[in-house]
Design an enzyme around this catalytic site. Sequence first.
Site, mmCIF file in Angstrom:
data_model
loop_
_atom_site.group_PDB
_atom_site.id
_atom_site.type_symbol
_atom_site.label_atom_id
_atom_site.label_comp_id
_atom_site.label_asym_id
_atom_site.label_seq_id
_atom_site.Cartn_x
_atom_site.Cartn_y
_atom_site.Cartn_z
ATOM 1 N N ASN A 1 0.870 -1.155 -0.055
ATOM 2 C CA ASN A 1 -0.067 0.011 0.005
ATOM 3 C C ASN A 1 0.856 1.372 -0.025
ATOM 4 O OD1 ASN A 1 1.052 0.047 2.514
ATOM 5 N ND2 ASN A 1 -1.076 0.071 3.494
ATOM 6 N N ASN B 1 -4.477 -1.784 -3.816
ATOM 7 C CA ASN B 1 -3.736 -0.742 -2.913
ATOM 8 C C ASN B 1 -2.600 -0.485 -3.582
ATOM 9 O OD1 ASN B 1 -6.031 -0.751 -1.028
ATOM 10 N ND2 ASN B 1 -5.303 -2.401 0.258
#
Length: 208
Positions: free
Chosen positions: A87, A133
């Site tokens: 992420n 993500n």
Amino acid sequence: MNWIKNLFIKKTISEKAEEMSKKFLIVGLGNIGAEYVNTRHNIGFKIVDYVASKQGVSFETAKLGAVAEFTIKGRKLILLKPNTYMNLSGKAVHYWMQKENIAKENVLVITDDLNLAFGTIRIKGKGTDGGHNGLKNIQLILNTSEYPRFRFGISDEFKKGQQVDYVLGEWNETEKEKLPERFEVAKQIVESFALAGLNETMNSHNGK
């Protein structure tokens, strides 16, 4: 004498542009740590690992990731495995683009995709993050969704509420048997991207 100076400047700009056009950043997305090595979510890492092994090069720890380099027919390819966790992948991508002076058109991000059947390949020059993500952070940091990406299908064969366990789970035996052939196709895609360009690569490999 100004015309000589201007000629030199133009030549320098032209040389830099030519240099940029022959340099490529191939980013395999994944999570660091032994527990993630063979998970579906780490297919990006696995693909660049395969490319590196076939080219006879090794990854070395560098800033924000592990990096391997090789040259093919005058094109320099830099393989990157961000060590920022999925992420925060955009931070590593942006750093290496700036460090190596690589245009976003010459960046190929390799990632898993739940919306594609296992092993299905989809290459695009731009698009949404699709809820991924890693792509979401890259788009945020680069401030654009217009960069090439190579999605590798991992399918969505999981029950409701089990998506995380599925994505972070390991391949089943049938998938493991099919992966070597898929890795070879992925290597061809990476090489084609650098040698033939995005459009030709999409035409020859999408859906296969």
